[in-house]
Design a protein around this motif. Structure first.
Motif, mmCIF file in Angstrom:
data_model
loop_
_atom_site.group_PDB
_atom_site.id
_atom_site.type_symbol
_atom_site.label_atom_id
_atom_site.label_comp_id
_atom_site.label_asym_id
_atom_site.label_seq_id
_atom_site.Cartn_x
_atom_site.Cartn_y
_atom_site.Cartn_z
ATOM 1 N N UNK A 458 0.854 -1.187 0.000
ATOM 2 C CA UNK A 458 0.000 0.000 0.000
ATOM 3 C C UNK A 458 0.889 1.235 0.000
ATOM 4 N N UNK A 459 0.533 2.232 -0.799
ATOM 5 C CA UNK A 459 1.380 3.427 -0.868
ATOM 6 C C UNK A 459 1.190 4.304 0.366
ATOM 7 N N UNK A 460 2.008 5.344 0.470
ATOM 8 C CA UNK A 460 2.037 6.172 1.683
ATOM 9 C C UNK A 460 0.710 6.883 1.938
ATOM 10 N N UNK A 461 -0.056 7.148 0.900
ATOM 11 C CA UNK A 461 -1.345 7.824 1.095
ATOM 12 C C UNK A 461 -2.444 6.857 1.505
ATOM 13 N N UNK A 462 -2.193 5.551 1.361
ATOM 14 C CA UNK A 462 -3.198 4.555 1.691
ATOM 15 C C UNK A 462 -4.321 4.462 0.678
ATOM 16 N N UNK A 463 -4.166 5.088 -0.495
ATOM 17 C CA UNK A 463 -5.233 5.103 -1.489
ATOM 18 C C UNK A 463 -4.934 4.236 -2.708
ATOM 19 N N UNK A 464 -3.762 3.609 -2.743
ATOM 20 C CA UNK A 464 -3.415 2.736 -3.867
ATOM 21 C C UNK A 464 -2.718 1.494 -3.341
ATOM 22 N N UNK A 465 -2.944 0.372 -4.016
ATOM 23 C CA UNK A 465 -2.307 -0.886 -3.636
ATOM 24 C C UNK A 465 -1.641 -1.484 -4.875
ATOM 25 N N UNK A 466 -0.469 -2.073 -4.661
ATOM 26 C CA UNK A 466 0.309 -2.645 -5.763
ATOM 27 C C UNK A 466 0.477 -4.142 -5.546
ATOM 28 N N UNK A 467 0.203 -4.918 -6.593
ATOM 29 C CA UNK A 467 0.356 -6.371 -6.551
ATOM 30 C C UNK A 467 1.250 -6.808 -7.712
ATOM 31 N N UNK A 468 2.415 -7.382 -7.401
ATOM 32 C CA UNK A 468 3.241 -7.963 -8.455
ATOM 33 C C UNK A 468 2.686 -9.346 -8.771
ATOM 34 N N UNK A 469 2.282 -9.532 -10.027
ATOM 35 C CA UNK A 469 1.553 -10.733 -10.437
ATOM 36 C C UNK A 469 2.310 -11.464 -11.533
ATOM 37 N N UNK A 470 2.459 -12.761 -11.352
ATOM 38 C CA UNK A 470 3.162 -13.579 -12.336
ATOM 39 C C UNK A 470 2.142 -14.434 -13.087
ATOM 40 N N UNK A 471 2.068 -14.315 -14.408
ATOM 41 C CA UNK A 471 1.139 -15.148 -15.176
ATOM 42 C C UNK A 471 1.705 -16.549 -15.411
ATOM 43 N N UNK A 472 0.873 -17.419 -15.899
ATOM 44 C CA UNK A 472 1.300 -18.784 -16.212
ATOM 45 C C UNK A 472 2.101 -18.859 -17.511
ATOM 46 N N UNK A 473 2.026 -17.815 -18.320
ATOM 47 C CA UNK A 473 2.537 -17.907 -19.681
ATOM 48 C C UNK A 473 3.697 -16.943 -19.916
ATOM 49 N N UNK A 474 4.489 -17.259 -20.931
ATOM 50 C CA UNK A 474 5.624 -16.420 -21.305
ATOM 51 C C UNK A 474 5.130 -15.087 -21.868
ATOM 52 N N UNK A 475 5.970 -14.051 -21.850
ATOM 53 C CA UNK A 475 5.541 -12.743 -22.377
ATOM 54 C C UNK A 475 5.085 -12.796 -23.831
ATOM 55 N N UNK A 476 5.694 -13.663 -24.652
ATOM 56 C CA UNK A 476 5.333 -13.729 -26.065
ATOM 57 C C UNK A 476 4.079 -14.551 -26.325
ATOM 58 N N UNK A 477 3.556 -15.215 -25.306
ATOM 59 C CA UNK A 477 2.357 -16.038 -25.458
ATOM 60 C C UNK A 477 1.128 -15.128 -25.525
ATOM 61 N N UNK A 478 0.285 -15.317 -26.532
ATOM 62 C CA UNK A 478 -0.899 -14.471 -26.694
ATOM 63 C C UNK A 478 -1.846 -14.576 -25.504
ATOM 64 N N UNK A 479 -1.775 -15.667 -24.760
ATOM 65 C CA UNK A 479 -2.649 -15.832 -23.606
ATOM 66 C C UNK A 479 -2.300 -14.865 -22.474
ATOM 67 N N UNK A 480 -1.053 -14.381 -22.461
ATOM 68 C CA UNK A 480 -0.670 -13.419 -21.421
ATOM 69 C C UNK A 480 -1.450 -12.123 -21.590
ATOM 70 N N UNK A 481 -1.660 -11.696 -22.829
ATOM 71 C CA UNK A 481 -2.465 -10.494 -23.080
ATOM 72 C C UNK A 481 -3.897 -10.699 -22.595
ATOM 73 N N UNK A 482 -4.407 -11.918 -22.721
ATOM 74 C CA UNK A 482 -5.758 -12.203 -22.213
ATOM 75 C C UNK A 482 -5.806 -12.073 -20.695
ATOM 76 N N UNK A 483 -4.723 -12.503 -20.027
ATOM 77 C CA UNK A 483 -4.660 -12.357 -18.572
ATOM 78 C C UNK A 483 -4.722 -10.873 -18.197
#
Length: 740
Positions: A458-483
């Motif tokens: 959560x950022x210092x203002x408490x108004x935004x939250x950040x989640x680092x998310x790992x998909x199942x697919x490689x960056x070049x996989x078209x399914x990553x864009x769907x995610x």
């Protein structure tokens, strides 16, 4: 315009030494300044107004260092002989971590011996380094310095490789042997075409001066605008091709006039007045096509467009000033140093005229056969596969490729392209354990294709939250864009969910390209047709020329799809497969094409294809003005331009093929597309399709309504005017009105 160009050419021919010195000094000064003070480069793929850009902006608001782009560097540690947690290896890694903490601009270092920092087999670890206050334009140098600081781990027998979350398109592309190969191939074609070494060297010298001037200016502009790392190579590739071609057109015209007994200075004047006008119009169409990329809504693409346009402007300027100066200085010595057994440009073009006559006798059959061939060449374009190009397709054995493979092996394919989910909250929250945050985390984890979600921040203002998310697919996989799209579609009361990161940015770029492509194509086609209308005062010819250029583009995209999307020859052009396999698998495998490449390729190819159209049409128009026989004019025009257009096309193809040897996938893509399009354009289209359609259209080719003829300015291109001594001004065929 022809008179003005004629006076310019005559002046340059009479003052050759002054013009030559000015160009050489300008090129040396510009290039020298660029080498002495190299400007920073940036492949900022941000697109204003997109969701990825909003996520990027939020990342900079109160989350601390390391969460904005370029703020984090990762080092992969691999132990080939056993687990990293073995005492000696662990001590070596911890010593490396301590050294990294003492490096400049490093504010935090995450040890691999943490939750999620080591692979399940305990042999691959990830060191995360958060930076602040460093030069974002020198992230490559910073990464290498940090990698060297991890020497204690290497001393213990461990492999340390800097991870890289960027794409191959982000890598700085340095000049190399491809330029030399391209120039040598062009020189061979010129020697065969002209039969003399002196004549062959003139286009090469003029092109090198124009490229040096253009690159120098581009380098200086890099201090005031964000300059893509591909800018230099694109400017070099296009600049060499058009620079040699434009000089070749002028030189061929000049040598013909000299052979007819015209004095040197008068010959140069007539050459620049006629063929110089065609060069200006041809260059103008290229610049118009490239300038239209500013409408694509993608700043990086727009910059690539006008930067490449600088090289075209330099080529046009050297062609109408430096080339006349060289011709004036050399005089009849332009034909010196003849090569034995080569006749050179003395051919009358009877073979091409014969082809034109043959086409004129059977236009319908030629039109049908050409259409079938071109349709077959364009058909694979339906399989064109667009998408991000990750380091899984990088050069085998390179550090980025090795890091990609280690990341995929240790942490899953999606770890090479993590998504940054940033949500704007309806009210201030107490911390990461707040129920609103918990609900958001559950929703993200529930998205199909999400492999892992890191602890929320959560950022210092408490108004935004950040989640680092790992998909199942490689960056070049078209399914990553769907995610990416599915996460953005999460609907929670009062919460706006945004997704950033490389993959998200490229997804937005692809969507923006798809949205703006019809607009860019329409503007390029309409403006180019309008320019041709000004040049030839013939609406049918202008529209037909634009359509013919679109046909050659179909063949280019078909070739791209065949080589890269279908994979029939991707290994042959130097692409390495993302994983080892059989011999055939290393030669034939599918490679995605970056979403912005087709639009850039369209603009470049449309402009370049118009070059040959302009030179052919000017010849046909002048022949028609002499005798009024349309079929004969087509044969005459093809006969007078066939040899020089073929030579020019061979040079272009040679230059573009040479660039396929570059290790960068984007350059390979352009090399294949440009080479195929120019080859098809100069043979099937200009040799068969255009003559056949012009014969069938007959007098309608040159039809122009009286009202339109009255309002159009007189900017006609007379690339092949009559050469009698009385004709100081070019003659223009009267417009055919057909009763309108």
């Amino acid at each position: 315009m022809t008179r003005l160009l004629g006076r310019l050419g005559g002046w340059c021919a009479r003052h050759g030494r002054i013009v030559l010195v000015l160009w050489v000094v300008a090129a040396a000064a510009l290039m020298g300044s660029n080498l002495a003070f190299p400007s920073p480069t940036s492949n900022d793929a941000s697109i204003p107004g997109t969701d990825a850009q909003r996520a990027h902006d939020l990342m900079k608001e109160g989350f601390g260092p390391g969460y904005a782009t370029g703020g984090t560097v990762q080092l992969l540690v691999y132990s080939p002989d056993g687990p990293l947690i073995e005492d000696a290896r662990k001590r070596a890694v911890e010593q490396a971590v301590e050294r990294l903490r003492g490096m400049p601009h490093v504010v935090a270092v995450d040890t691999p011996f943490r939750m999620g920092g080591i692979s399940s087999n305990l042999q691959i670890g990830l060191i995360g380094i958060r930076m602040q206050g460093h030069d974002g334009n020198k992230i490559a140098e910073t990464t290498q310095a940090l990698s060297k600081a991890a020497q204690p781990a290497r001393a213990a027998g461990l492999e340390v490789v800097p991870a890289d979350s960027s794409t191959p398109a982000d890598k700085e592309i340095k000049t190399g042997p491809s330029e030399i190969i391209g120039v040598i191939c062009a020189l061979l074609v010129l020697v065969i075409a002209f039969g003399t070494l002196v004549a062959a060297m003139i286009p090469i010298f003029a092109a090198l001066i124009s490229v040096a001037s253009g690159l120098g200016l581009i380098g200086l502009l890099g201090w005031v605008v964000d300059m893509p790392k591909q800018a230099g190579i694109m400017a070099t590739m296009i600049g060499l091709g058009v620079g040699i071609d434009y000089a070749l057109f002028l030189l061929s015209r000049h040598r013909k006039l000299l052979a007819d007994g015209v004095p040197v200075v008068e010959s140069v004047r007539r050459t620049v007045a006629s063929s110089g006008g065609a060069v200006v119009f041809a260059g103008g169409t290229v610049i118009i096509a490239l300038s239209a990329l500013m409408l694509a809504g993608f700043p990086l693409l727009a910059t690539l467009g006008w930067v490449t346009g600088i090289s075209v402007v330099a080529a046009v300027l050297t062609s109408i000033t430096l080339v006349p100066a060289l011709l004036g200085l050399l005089g009849h010595r332009v034909n010196a140093l003849k090569v034995p057994f080569l006749r050179g440009g003395g051919s009358s073009g009877s073979g091409w005229a014969g082809l034109g006559s043959w086409v004129a006798r059977r236009p319908w059959r030629v039109l049908l056969a050409s259409g079938i061939v071109l349709a077959a060449l364009a058909a694979p374009a339906l399989a064109l596969k667009l998408g991000p190009l990750d380091e899984g397709y990088g050069t085998q054995g390179s550090e980025p490729r090795r890091a990609y493979e280690l990341m995929a092996t240790g942490f899953g394919p999606g770890s090479n392209g993590p998504l940054i989910v940033v949500a704007e909250l309806p009210s201030k929250v107490a911390g990461p354990k707040d129920p609103i945050v918990d609900q958001l985390v559950r929703e993200v984890k529930a998205v199909d294709g999400v492999a892992h979600v890191a602890d929320p921040k959560v950022n210092t203002s408490g108004r935004s939250v950040l989640l680092q998310t790992v998909p199942d697919y490689a960056p070049s996989d078209s399914r990553t864009a769907d995610v990416v799209r599915h996460i953005r579609a999460i609907a929670l009361p009062g919460i706006d969910v945004h997704v950033g990161g490389k993959v998200a940015g490229l997804t937005d770029a692809g969507d923006r390209m798809a949205e703006r492509t019809p607009l860019v194509i329409a503007v390029v086609v309409l403006l180019s047709a309008f320019l041709l209308l000004l040049a030839f005062r013939a609406p049918v010819v202008a529209v037909k020329a634009a359509v013919m250029n679109l046909v050659s583009l179909g063949a280019a995209f078909g070739a791209l799809a065949m080589v890269f999307s279908i994979g029939l020859g991707s290994g042959l052009v130097g692409m390495d497969p993302p994983q080892s396999g059989s011999y055939l698998q290393t030669l034939f495998f599918s490679v995605p094409i970056e979403s912005y490449v087709p639009l850039m390729l369209f603009a470049v190819l449309f402009g370049l294809s118009m070059d040959y159209e302009v030179f052919l049409l000017t010849a046909v128009r002048q022949a028609y003005g002499r005798h009024g026989d349309n079929a004969r004019a087509v044969a005459d025009g093809l006969g007078s331009t066939g040899r020089v257009i073929t030579s020019a096309a061979l040079i272009m193809v040679a230059v573009f093929v040479a660039f396929i040897a570059y290790p960068d996938a984007m350059v390979k893509t352009f090399g294949v597309g440009l080479a195929v399009a120019i080859a098809v354009d100069a043979t099937i289209i200009r040799g068969f399709l255009v003559p056949a359609t012009m014969v069938l259209l007959g007098r309608a080719n040159w039809w122009c309504p009286r009202w339109l003829d009255r309002i159009l300015p007189n900017l006609s291109v007379e690339g092949h005017e009559e050469d009698d001594d009385q004709a100081d001004a070019p003659r223009r065929a009267e417009p055919v009105t057909l009763g309108v």
